[in-house]
Write an enzyme that holds these catalytic residues in place. Structure first.
Site, PDB file in Angstrom:
ATOM      1  CB  SER A 130      -0.953  -0.053   1.195  1.00 35.06           C
ATOM      2  OG  SER A 130      -2.036   0.836   1.039  1.00 35.06           O
ATOM      3  CG  ASP A 226      -1.801  17.091  14.490  1.00 36.84           C
ATOM      4  OD1 ASP A 226      -3.040  16.917  14.462  1.00 36.84           O
ATOM      5  OD2 ASP A 226      -1.185  17.475  15.500  1.00 36.84           O
ATOM      6  CG  HIS A 285      -5.411  -3.070   0.928  1.00 40.40           C
ATOM      7  ND1 HIS A 285      -4.736  -2.815  -0.245  1.00 40.40           N
ATOM      8  CD2 HIS A 285      -4.924  -2.181   1.850  1.00 40.40           C
ATOM      9  CE1 HIS A 285      -3.889  -1.805  -0.052  1.00 40.40           C
ATOM     10  NE2 HIS A 285      -3.969  -1.413   1.198  1.00 40.40           N
TER      11      HIS A 285
END
Length: 304
Positions: A130, A226, A285
């Site tokens: 990924s 963040d 996945h």
């Protein structure tokens, strides 16, 4: 030429341990890339399994919200089965690696360009899942001499279209409220309950909750939410490249996953002209978690 390869299945069996050496880098702030210059690398946390120094090492790169321990059993088994050194790495802003405001693929590639020669692991077999697969592809395109061969696991070098709402997941993770005095297992149960209205897939919640840890008497997310939230569009995209990687490449896909589509194939062929494609039936996945024996068989077959 991009071609389809047959997938085979091995019987399940126990995994034996290999010798290990571990280097954990303390989490610390790091400078981001400077305008017009190469991104500044951060010292990644890694785990290295011993093996034959005469053959290219296997280097595993995890996906978004993952960490190097995602590949523990796979790494141990392949070190034993192949006799090679095996490296698992925490990407920046993940696991035990430092946090940084820069979460670009260029920065993640630069981290590896710094680490792999230090460890004497070039050229290597780069195996990325990924997000880690996109990092691996970019590194191979930028520095092909560092990559003996490449495996991209259920990902392609184009913008990823996913049904998962990552920004909403990150916002929900930041909003969880857990008392300080509870145990880690209790904290994860409470967080699981708070995340369940938005994230209904239990396996996905459990995967995300592996990032909830205790630090200085309070519960925190070890991923840098963040930075991930700020750069999620970059993480789903892929940097534009004109050059191609000439080495052997395997795109290993989950039969039940829809992330790699036929419309991606022309770009896969253009950037990786020696690529082959292989599908693992009954895998989603996270192929290495869903069908570990098939995953390892595919890697061994590609090395042969």
């Amino acid at each position: 030429m991009l071609r389809w390869a047959r997938t085979w299945r091995l019987p399940c069996g126990g995994l034996q341990l290999s010798r290990t050496s571990l280097s954990a880098v303390p989490v610390a702030p790091s400078s981001s890339g400077r305008g017009g210059a190469e991104p500044r690398p951060v010292p990644l946390s890694y785990k290295l399994l011993d093996g034959d120094t005469g053959r290219p090492a296997l280097v595993f790169l995890h996906g978004l919200f993952g960490c190097k321990t995602n590949f523990n059993s796979i790494a141990q088994a392949l070190a034993r089965q192949t006799g090679r050194r095996v490296l698992t790495v925490d990407a920046r802003n993940h696991g035990d690696s430092p946090h940084s405001p820069d979460m670009s693929y260029e920065a993640m590639s630069q981290d590896l360009q710094d680490l792999l020669p230090q460890l004497g692991l070039v050229p290597c077999v780069l195996i990325g899942h990924s997000m880690g697969g996109k990092t691996a592809m970019l590194l191979a395109l930028q520095r092909p001499e560092l990559v003996e061969r490449l495996v991209a696991v259920d990902i392609s070098p184009v913008k990823t279209t996913s049904s998962l709402d990552f920004p909403a997941y990150m916002a929900a993770m930041k909003a969880i409220d857990i008392p300080h005095e509870v145990s880690l297992s209790c904290a994860r149960q409470l967080a699981n309950k708070q995340l369940s209205p938005l994230i209904q897939d239990l396996a996905l919640r459990q995967f995300l909750l592996t990032n909830l840890v205790e630090a200085d008497g309070r519960f925190v997310w070890r991923v840098n939410l963040d930075a991930l939230a700020q750069h999620v569009d970059k993480i789903l995209a892929f940097p534009s490249r004109q050059d191609s990687y000439p080495g052997p490449t395997l795109f290993l896909l989950g039969g039940n996953s829809k992330l790699v589509c036929p419309s991606h194939h022309p770009e896969m062929r253009r950037l990786f002209p020696q690529a082959q494609m292989q599908t693992v039936p009954n895998a989603g996945h996270w192929i290495h978690a869903d069908c570990p024996q098939d995953f390892m068989a595919a890697i061994r077959g590609f090395l042969a």
